[in-house]
Each structure stands twice: as C-alpha cells, then as structure tokens.
Design a protein around this motif. Structure first.
Motif, short mmCIF file in Angstrom:
data_model
loop_
_atom_site.label_atom_id
_atom_site.label_comp_id
_atom_site.label_asym_id
_atom_site.label_seq_id
_atom_site.Cartn_x
_atom_site.Cartn_y
_atom_site.Cartn_z
N THR A 1 0.83 -1.20 0.00
CA THR A 1 0.00 0.00 0.00
C THR A 1 0.87 1.25 0.00
N LEU A 2 0.53 2.19 -0.87
CA LEU A 2 1.18 3.51 -0.89
C LEU A 2 0.11 4.58 -1.07
N ARG A 3 0.34 5.68 -0.43
CA ARG A 3 -0.53 6.84 -0.63
C ARG A 3 -0.37 7.28 -2.09
N MET A 4 -1.45 7.64 -2.72
CA MET A 4 -1.42 8.02 -4.14
C MET A 4 -0.41 9.13 -4.39
N ARG B 1 -1.85 11.76 -14.42
CA ARG B 1 -1.35 10.56 -15.09
C ARG B 1 -1.46 9.35 -14.18
N LEU B 2 -1.10 9.53 -12.90
CA LEU B 2 -1.19 8.43 -11.95
C LEU B 2 -2.64 7.99 -11.79
N THR B 3 -3.56 8.93 -11.67
CA THR B 3 -4.97 8.60 -11.51
C THR B 3 -5.47 7.79 -12.70
N HIS B 4 -5.05 8.18 -13.89
CA HIS B 4 -5.45 7.45 -15.10
C HIS B 4 -4.87 6.02 -15.09
N THR B 5 -3.60 5.89 -14.75
CA THR B 5 -2.96 4.57 -14.72
C THR B 5 -3.58 3.69 -13.65
N VAL B 6 -3.80 4.24 -12.47
CA VAL B 6 -4.43 3.47 -11.39
C VAL B 6 -5.82 3.04 -11.83
N VAL C 1 -5.26 -3.40 -8.63
CA VAL C 1 -5.10 -2.48 -7.50
C VAL C 1 -6.48 -2.01 -7.07
N GLU C 2 -6.52 -1.44 -5.86
CA GLU C 2 -7.73 -0.82 -5.35
C GLU C 2 -7.37 0.52 -4.73
N ARG C 3 -8.29 1.45 -4.78
CA ARG C 3 -8.12 2.71 -4.05
C ARG C 3 -8.90 2.60 -2.75
N GLN C 4 -8.25 3.03 -1.67
CA GLN C 4 -8.89 3.00 -0.36
C GLN C 4 -8.62 4.31 0.36
N ALA C 5 -9.55 4.70 1.19
CA ALA C 5 -9.35 5.90 2.01
C ALA C 5 -8.18 5.67 2.94
N CYS C 6 -7.41 6.71 3.15
CA CYS C 6 -6.26 6.65 4.05
C CYS C 6 -6.74 6.76 5.49
N ASP C 7 -6.41 5.78 6.33
CA ASP C 7 -6.85 5.78 7.72
C ASP C 7 -6.28 6.96 8.49
N ALA C 8 -5.04 7.32 8.23
CA ALA C 8 -4.37 8.39 8.98
C ALA C 8 -4.88 9.77 8.59
N ASP C 9 -5.35 9.90 7.37
CA ASP C 9 -5.78 11.21 6.87
C ASP C 9 -6.93 10.97 5.89
N VAL D 1 -5.79 9.24 -0.22
CA VAL D 1 -6.24 8.00 -0.83
C VAL D 1 -5.02 7.10 -1.00
N ASN D 2 -5.18 5.86 -0.63
CA ASN D 2 -4.12 4.87 -0.80
C ASN D 2 -4.38 4.04 -2.05
#
Length: 159
Positions: free
Chosen positions: A58-61, A74-79, A88-96, A100-101
């Motif tokens: 997992t990495l923050r976007m 570009r990252l959003t399009h590739t993801v 891959v999946e996008r998930q809300a970041c627990d810390a903030d 988006v992770n």
C-alpha cells in the motif's frame, strides 16, 4: 550563437545522442516485452513493483506519484486502468481521510510475480548482459548523480 553557452564537443554530442538512442531502444524493448507477455505497460509494471515493495502493498497516491515521477492526473489514469483489471484498489487513508491509498490486490501481486521473470530476462538481454560489470557500475553511478532522488544504497556505497 550564444557566447555564454558551453556547447557540447563532438565527442560529448556523440555520447549524448548514443544515450538518447539507447534509452529509447531499451524502453521500447522492455515495453514491448511487458505488453506481449503480461499486458502491462512499463509504467504499470513499475507501479506494481513499487506497491509490492511497500508495507502491506500500500502507498498513498501522492507518494506513488512522486516516486514514479508521474503527475497526479497521469497516476490517476494509470491506477484507473489497473483498478479496472482488479490489480489495485483505491482505499481511504486511515491516517488522513483526505488522502487516498493505492493497494495492490492479490491478483496484481500474482501478475507481477508471473511477469517478473520475463522482465528480468529482457533487462538482462537488452542492458545488463551487454555491459561489463565495470560499465554497469559506472552507468549506475552516473545515473545516481543525475537522478533527483537518492539512489539505492548499493549504488551509492560503490560511488
């Protein structure tokens, strides 16, 4: 002519052009191999590699964009492409909650594991095995100086 420009010598120009052509051919060969064997672009493959190396895959976007030198769009399009394939999946970041992770799925990890041997063979064929150990070391050290980010410790230790 601009007198305050340190123009390249003919030898420097030859090296510069060889570098540009070499990078283009290497990128093209690696991209074709990944597309043919895994249905991935080189950029998508590198994204999966970065995620596979991260804790919990997992990495923050925003961090992923910085590490890949991609714009956020570009990252959003590739993801989005990888997400539509279930890699891959996008998930809300627990810390903030604003963050988006990007999380690699088991399917993404499986595709990476299956495609890595062919990619490594292509890297060897088109780069590593064409150079002596000293040439490869010199290339790595030179690119570590050019790269804006810290180079891997192994490269810096021999610099």
């Amino acid at each position: 002519m601009d007198d305050d420009v340190a123009w390249l010598t003919p030898e420097q120009q030859d090296y510069w052009r060889a570098y540009l052509l070499g990078v283009a051919r290497l990128t093209d060969a690696l991209g074709h191999q990944l597309e043919r064997d895994a249905g991935l672009s080189l950029s998508e493959y590198e994204m999966l590699v970065r995620l596979s190396e991260a804790p919990e895959r997992t990495l923050r976007m925003s961090d992923l964009a910085v590490s890949l030198k991609h714009s956020r769009s570009r990252l959003t399009h590739t993801v989005g492409r990888l997400e539509s394939q279930g890699l891959v999946e996008r998930q809300a970041c627990d810390a903030d909650r604003r963050g988006v992770n990007c999380v690699m799925t088991d399917a993404g990890f499986g595709l990476l594991a299956r495609s890595a041997p062919g990619h490594v063979r292509a890297v060897r064929e088109h780069l590593v095995d064409r150079l002596t150990d000293d040439e490869l070391r010199a290339l790595g050290q030179a690119m570590a100086k050019v790269a804006p980010d810290p180079a891997p410790a192994a490269v810096l230790a021999t610099a």
